[in-house]
Structures are given as C-alpha cells and as structure tokens.
Design a protein around this motif. Structure first.
Motif, PDB file in Angstrom:
ATOM      1  N   GLU A 425       0.892  -0.845  -0.142  1.00  0.00           N
ATOM      2  CA  GLU A 425       0.110   0.013   0.085  1.00  0.00           C
ATOM      3  C   GLU A 425       0.748   1.902   0.134  1.00  0.00           C
ATOM      4  OE1 GLU A 425      -3.488   0.099  -0.374  1.00  0.00           O
ATOM      5  OE2 GLU A 425      -2.888  -1.687  -0.421  1.00  0.00           O
ATOM      6  N   ARG A 428       1.975   2.527  -3.219  1.00  0.00           N
ATOM      7  CA  ARG A 428       0.909   2.746  -4.313  1.00  0.00           C
ATOM      8  C   ARG A 428       1.570   4.710  -4.241  1.00  0.00           C
ATOM      9  NH1 ARG A 428      -4.773  -0.883  -4.642  1.00  0.00           N
ATOM     10  NH2 ARG A 428      -4.108  -2.759  -4.751  1.00  0.00           N
ATOM     11  N   ILE A 436      -1.894   5.636 -11.644  1.00  0.00           N
ATOM     12  CA  ILE A 436      -2.507   4.417 -10.072  1.00  0.00           C
ATOM     13  C   ILE A 436      -3.439   3.812 -10.804  1.00  0.00           C
ATOM     14  CG2 ILE A 436      -3.914   5.865  -8.704  1.00  0.00           C
ATOM     15  CD1 ILE A 436      -0.995   2.593  -7.924  1.00  0.00           C
ATOM     16  N   LEU A 440      -1.978  -0.487 -12.276  1.00  0.00           N
ATOM     17  CA  LEU A 440      -2.794  -1.382 -11.390  1.00  0.00           C
ATOM     18  C   LEU A 440      -3.421  -2.275 -12.172  1.00  0.00           C
ATOM     19  CD1 LEU A 440      -4.145   0.552  -8.141  1.00  0.00           C
ATOM     20  CD2 LEU A 440      -2.254  -1.166  -8.467  1.00  0.00           C
TER      21      LEU A 440
END
Length: 853
Positions: A425, A428, A436, A440
């Motif tokens: 996390e 990110r 992002i 992802l």
C-alpha cells in the motif's frame, strides 16, 4: 462583476415591440416557468446553444441549454426562486471555457435568465477565482467518478472519470436525469436501485450501495456508490453529490477466491468469527493424521512446527480480531511420515450486508517445491544484490502475488522509504494519482498472465517532493515446471526524455498553429530571400505561391525604401541575438499599395542559416491612431475658444458682483471658476498631446536652476492644495539645460498627481539630489499606490489605473504621458516605485549636460 442592468419582469404575452427589444438584447435571454421549462428564448440564446426555437421551447432548461449549466448557476436559480429577488452570478462554462455573467430576475410565471460573455474577459487561467479553481481542481482530482445532481436527479456537473468510461461528452450528460444515462438504464433493476437512492438522499440521508453498471456496451463496472446531500444556509437541500468508486477489481478478486475455495484440490478450513476452527476438509485431515475433533478449536496448532507456532498464533489472533484477511507461511507436520512441509495459509472473512463477519474460509497450499526453488535462488541472491546496488537504476524483485521482496539502495533513496518492508500500500502512494489505476490494471494483468511487464508512470521523488517519469520493466523468473516464482524488474528515470518529447510535441503544435493562423503572417527566410510563407502572409502582400516558388519574394524589395535601413539593422540584430525585437515598417505589396506591419523573428536553432518571421497587419491600428490624433487635435482647438470666452465672462461677472457686493452669488462663481479651471487644464493637456503627436512641441533651451524652479512650483501648487504640506529638500543647487516652462509643467503634473492620489495623507516630499553625471528629482506621496502590473502602463496615453478608488479621481490619463515625453526630450528618464496602499515615488533623472535640441 459586470454592472449589467437587471432584466425586468416579463409578461406572459409580450407585445411585438417588446419582442423586438428582447431580440435586440446584447446577450442570450431565456424565460423559464417554475418547472424550469423554456417558454421563450431570443436569437442569441438559440445561437449560444446551437439549437432551434422548436427544440428549445417546451424543453427543460437544464437539458436544452446544457452548455451553460453549472452548479453555481443552479444555486443562483434556486436562490432567485426562493427569495423572488434579482440575482447575479459569474462562472466559467466547463463545456465552452467562456467566462459568463448571468443576471436572473423573477417573472410572473417563473424566471428570466440573461447571459453575457464577460465584458472584458481576462485569460481563463488568470480569470478563475480561487474558489472556482479549487472547485474544478478538486472535482477532477478524484479517482472516483463524481456527479452533482439536483434533488430530483438532473445532472448539473460531472468530472471526467465517468465521461471517459462512457465515452460521452459533458454536454451529452448535463441536464439529463442521472437514472436515464446508459450506465444505469440498461437494467431496470439497477435503474430502480439508483432512483430509490436519489429519493432517500434528497430527504437528507447518506446512501451507500453497490451496483454493476454498464457505461457502454463493451464495459461493465462494479461500483460502490455514495450519495450525500448539500444544504443551503437556510437548511433546505440544494443539490446531491454522487461519488462512484470502481470496485470491479475487488469484486473480481472475491469471485476468484470463492471459486478457488470451492474447486481447487487444496486443504480447506472454516472458522468461527472469533477464529476457532470448525471444519477441515478430508485432504487436510488425512495429511495431519488427526481426527476432526482433534483439529477443531486450537488443536490444529499442534501440527505447526514449534519454531513457527508462536508467530502463526499471534498473526491469526490479530487478523481474527481486526477482521482482516489472514496470510502466513509456516511448516505443517505430515502425520504419516512425521516430516514437515511448507504451506501458504490464507483466510478471508465472509461478511453480511452490515459488515458483520459470518465465518472465515481458508486454504493451505503446499509450497514446499517453491521453497526449495527459493533456496536454490537464494544461493545466487548475494551476487545479484551486489550487482543491483552497482547499476544506476532502481532495481526490485517481487513475489508472484505482487508483493515487493527487494529494492536496491537507489530505489530507497529516491522514494525515501523501504517499500518492501513497509508494504504494498505504501508503494501505491508514490505513484502519481493519474497513473495509479492504469498501473494497477496492467500490473494485475501481468501477474495473471505471466508476460513481460513494461510501463511508464510518474513516481514521487521523496528527496525533492516532485514527480519524475520512469520506465519500469520486469521479467518473470520461472521454476523447472514453468511456474513464476519471482519477478525481476528495473525502473529507469526517463523524465528528461519525457520533457524533451513533450517540448517537441508542444513546439510542433505551436508551429502548426502559427503556420495555420489566419491572423499572423509567417515567412521563412534564408539571408534576405523568402523561401516559404503561410497563406496569411501571401494574402497580406498580394503574392501567390507561384511567386514564392519563382523566388520573387525578397525581404528588402518588399520593404518600403525609407524603412530599408531599419530592416538591415534588424537583420544584424537577428544574426547577433538569434531573435528580433518587433518593429514597425511598411511593405510594398504586389499591386503597389503600402501595408503597415509589425514584424518580429527568430533563428531556427537546428538550422542557423534560416529564420522565421512573424508579421501582423498594422494598418487598422495605424488608421485608428491617426483618427484619434486628428480628433484630439480638432477637439482641443474647438474647445479652447469657447473656454476663453467663458473665462472672460466669469471674470467680468466677478467684477460686477464685487462692485454690487453680492457675496452669495460670488461664492457660486468661485465654484464655476474652479470647474472652468479644471476643463481648461484638460484642454491644455489635449493640446499638448496633439502637439507631441505632431512633433510640434517647441522648446526654448536655456540653463534652468532646478532648485529655484522646484520651490516656485511647490509654492504655486501649495496655494491651490492647502490640505497637503509640500516639503522640498535639496542638498545642492543644480542647473540643467532645458525649457524652463516645460520642465515646470513636469513638476506641476507630478505634484498635482501626488496630491490627487493621496487624499488621506498630509505631506508630499520633493527631494533634489546631485550626482557625478546626473541630477535626480523624487516626488513621494503616501497615498493609494499602484499595482506592480500597472506601473509600466501609467505613462501611456489615456491610461487610467483600474482601481475603483482611483477611477473616481478626475482626469484623462494624459498628465504622466506628457511628463514622460518632456523628460525624454530633455534626455532624461522617469521611473516609479510603488506599493498598493503605501504610496508612490516618481524619480526623474537628467544628465548634467544638455542632450536634446
């Protein structure tokens, strides 16, 4: 805010004369009833929407005029309907980017909405108020889709995310019912679910629900929708805010996990919400060689290796209490052989609609072979890491599930974090918000299909707080069976490359825009020969492309004879400075006519023998300036004679009143004489400007004692302005060569301005200083001051500072122009230093020797 006159109330049946007036209004007018249905629109309203009257009338304003819709406009409409008082609002249309001024007035049957473009629209970036910038920036910064609705479900505003998903334009959505958009209307059940949620939110509830929508025929998305209401100051609900978060990936993951639990031939277990084991499948029971009763509760811990037992128990208890997924690697004993094998144990909580955990479902996956492969890889790990620390790139390795295993020191220096220790996390958070989702999605696909990973994205440099573009590449490392056991990746800084690409793209766009411009003429020259030109340049000069190809266009031959010396100097400047300061001259067109132009240019960096020239048609401005100068000259001369007669009559009248002793009328006469003096001053300024423009201002050159002149002018101005004290300071006597009367005009104007623009101050200071080569005079006031961006403009003809307090002070904006012209003619300079609210200091500098004639 524009001061446009409010539109009055309209009767339901306007007369033909009234309709003619409405059609002649300078802006777009809509008349709507209380349900926002358009009952009338003038021609400009139809033009601004690009719609016929038949399509507008009887249609909802929010739908028919969607190009004009904004949340600010909707709030203004609601306010006008509630208060029945006229309202004004200004905003920028998100569709057209025009700055709009809107006046709203209540009518007998509804509202009149009158639109005008801003009367003096600034550049959009400068025009946006802070609130407007924050609203638009915030709306587009959300990764979620955000939609603003009226309480009955009409779309007022929407950010780009849902529009991109649906491949729709904003104007296709604004003003329509949210429930009727394709994403929701494809399924009546989903549509009804949204309709019910809007109804609840319009009553003040905060509503959350999950739904599967279809933005377009080839795309389904699972979203978590949250609808909240916004209330006005009076407490009534003004509009609704709908935020839709994309949870498609999460839903897919849940589906895959359920399928895995049901179908894979693995060890499966089930536990109560508190973590107590209640079920193990037969494969797990057989492996442990224990009875189901022995395994239930916490009995399964006896099969865990003693070195792993404490860690496993604490992790499982933590996850069970927090309700978060459980994952651990540990060794389990084979009850038949008493040997241990490594397993990956995962558990997920199953929850009801209220979020209460119903049970835990988990699997145990044999990873013994994987662990052995990892041991083989570990043998070469040290050599790999030494190499990774030596290369000038960000190096990283990742487990097959996407968890970072290792990052080299350079990676940690750039991010200022040890990402493989702090968790996925955290990684990110370093990726740019705009990159992002794409990153992802691509990462998820690559982890799923095991193909080579390559991606460009922006990563936050923790050392500087700025984003840099990086190119990430990763290869899968496979075991003997072909299974991915690790990913090896590098991340290379390509920020400079990206900047060069962007600069090149922008340069190409700007070049194309200029070459295609129908306003700016452009040509490419080699030496004095024009080798290429756009259509605008050819149209200006009357030449054709055939003339261009035949080599008939030469810069000097196109230039008027009297301007050719200046043109040659321009060529020299271009060669030396690589750029040309714009200057004015005249072209000789093909038909023999003359064309005033403004020209500039720059040398091609990649082709130093060529330069590009920019040409603007200057004829309209020249003609306008000449007309203005002619008018000033005529008006000033025509006004002078009546003023002279008026001054004579007031003088005679004063003598008569004095002889007759009529004091009351004499007092009124003083006011008349004061106003006549002001008008005379303005006319004299106009005459001076007219003479300056015509080059007829005459100067009588003689030695001038500046100290004596300043004190004489100060005493004269002091008599007419007793409310201020004029303080003159000089450290030495100074003499310059010039025209005493015109120099007196300079200091009279400066002192008069200082007094006019410092109404609340008590003093004005004048300082005379003598230096080795110059004499300077400073006039300082403590008044209103001048903004930085306006300082260079105050010496232009007719320029007035745009501050309302200063506009209230009389004048034509000529005094400082005249001052600057006289000072320049005397070989001097004039500058100003000022701050708003702190006053201004004007500095005049003259050379000790005469520099004019």
């Amino acid at each position: 805010m524009s001061h446009t006159k409010q539109t009055g109330r309209l009767t339901p049946a306007p007369s033909e004369m009234h309709l003619h007036i409405l059609e002649g209004l300078p802006g777009a007018l809509f008349v709507v009833d209380n349900d926002a249905t358009i009952v009338y629109s003038n021609a400009k309203a139809q033009a601004i929407t690009g719609t016929s009257p038949e399509a507008l009338h009887g249609n909802s304003f929010w739908n028919g005029a969607s190009q004009l819709v904004s949340t600010a406009l909707y709030q203004a409409v609601q306010k006008t309907k509630q208060t029945q008082e006229p309202t004004e609002v200004e905003y920028v249309s998100a569709t057209t980017n025009n700055w709009l001024h809107v006046s709203l007035s209540p009518t007998d049957a509804g509202l009149a909405i009158f639109f005008q473009d801003h009367l003096d629209p600034p550049h959009l970036h400068d025009a946006l108020s802070l609130n407007e910038q924050m609203y638009r920036g915030l709306l587009e910064s959300f990764a979620d889709g955000v939609t603003i609705l009226t309480p009955n479900g009409l779309v007022l505003d929407i950010n780009q995310r849902p529009l991109s998903d649906a491949r729709l334009r904003r104007e296709e959505v604004v003003g329509k019912l949210f429930t009727d958009l394709p994403a929701w209307s494809y399924d009546s059940t989903v549509q009804q679910q949204l309709h019910s949620a809007i109804a609840r939110a319009s009553r003040g509830e905060t509503v959350r629900f999950e739904a599967r929508i279809r933005p377009r025929t080839d795309l389904y998305l699972d979203i978590l929708m949250t609808i909240t209401s916004h209330r006005a100051a009076a407490g009534q609900i003004e509009y609704l805010i709908c935020a839709g978060r994309d949870i498609t990936e999460r839903k897919h993951a849940e589906d895959e996990l359920r399928a895995l639990v049901d179908a894979l031939p693995q060890f499966v277990w089930i536990a109560e919400p508190d973590g107590a084991i209640t079920y193990n499948n037969h494969r797990l029971i057989d492996y442990l060689a224990m009875t189901p009763q022995q395994v239930e509760g916490t009995g399964w811990l006896s099969g865990v290796h003693s070195d792993d037992r404490q860690r496993v128990w604490e992790t499982w208890q933590l996850c069970a209490r927090a309700g978060i997924p459980y994952e651990a690697e540990h060794r389990l004993q084979d009850g038949r052989s008493n040997t241990y094998r490594w397993f990956l144990v995962r558990g997920v909580p199953q929850k009801d609609a209220q979020g209460t955990i119903l049970r835990w479902v988990g699997t145990c996956t044999d990873i013994e072979e994987q662990k052995r492969a990892e041991e083989r890889i570990k043998a070469s790990e040290q050599d790999f890491r030494l190499l990774a620390e030596a290369v000038p790139q960000l190096v990283w390795t990742m487990w097959p599930d996407g968890r970072l295993e290792y990052t080299n020191q350079l990676y940690q220096e750039v991010t200022q974090a040890n990402l493989h220790l702090e968790g996925d996390e955290i990684w990110r958070q370093f990726v740019h918000p705009e990159d992002i989702e794409r990153t992802l999605t691509l990462r998820h696909e690559v982890l799923k299909n095991g193909k080579i990973y390559e991606n460009e994205y922006r990563l936050l440099d923790g050392r500087t707080g700025t984003y840099h573009w990086f190119l990430a590449r990763a290869l899968p490392v496979r075991d003997e069976a072909g299974q991915v056991i690790k990913w090896f990746g590098t991340t290379t800084d390509i920020d400079e490359q990206k900047r060069l690409e962007e600069a090149l793209r922008q340069s190409q766009q700007q070049t194309n825009a200029l070459m295609n411009s129908d306003i700016i003429g452009m040509n490419v020259v080699e030496g004095e020969q024009i080798v290429d030109a756009n259509d605008t340049f050819l149209h200006m000069t009357g030449y054709t492309r055939e003339d261009l190809r035949a080599g008939r266009l030469n810069v000097l031959s196109l230039t008027a004879p009297e301007d050719r010396t200046q043109a040659r100097q321009a060529f020299e400047e271009l060669a030396k400075e690589q750029a040309l300061t714009p200057y004015e001259k005249e072209y000789l067109c093909k038909d023999g006519s003359r064309l005033p132009v403004l020209v500039g240019g720059a040398v091609f960096q990649h082709h130093p023998l060529r330069a590009v020239g920019f040409v603007l048609d200057n004829s309209a401005r020249k003609e306008l300036e000449q007309r203005k100068d002619d008018f000033i000259s005529m008006a000033s001369h025509e006004l002078r004679n009546p003023l002279t007669a008026l001054k004579l009559q007031t003088t005679l009248l004063r003598r008569q009143f004095t002889r007759q002793g009529i004091l009351d009328q004499a007092s009124a006469l003083v006011n008349m004489e004061s106003q006549i003096h002001k008008i005379t001053r303005l006319v004299e300024e106009l005459l001076d400007v007219s003479k300056i423009q015509a080059g007829r201002l005459e100067y009588a050159w003689e030695p001038v004692d500046l100290d004596a002149l300043l004190r004489e002018i100060a005493e004269t101005v002091q008599q007419t302005s007793p409310g201020h004290r004029i303080l003159v300071q000089s450290v030495a006597r100074a003499t310059v060569t010039g025209d005493r009367d015109w120099l007196g005009q300079v200091f009279t104007n400066l002192l008069s301005n200082a007094i006019k623009y410092s109404p609340g101050a008590e003093t004005v200071e004048v300082d005379l200083c003598v230096y080795a080569e110059t004499v300077t005079i400073q006039v300082r006031d403590h008044g209103l001051g001048i903004a930085r961006e306006q300082r260079d403009k105050i010496f232009e003809r007719f320029y007035r500072v745009a501050d309302p307090r200063q506009k209230a002070i009389s004048g034509l904006g000529l005094g400082l122009y005249i001052v600057a012209e006289i000072v320049t003619h005397h070989g001097g300079t004039i500058t100003v230093e000022s701050a708003v609210g702190k006053g201004s200091t004007f500095t005049v500098a003259f050379p000790k020797e005469k520099s004019g004639s």
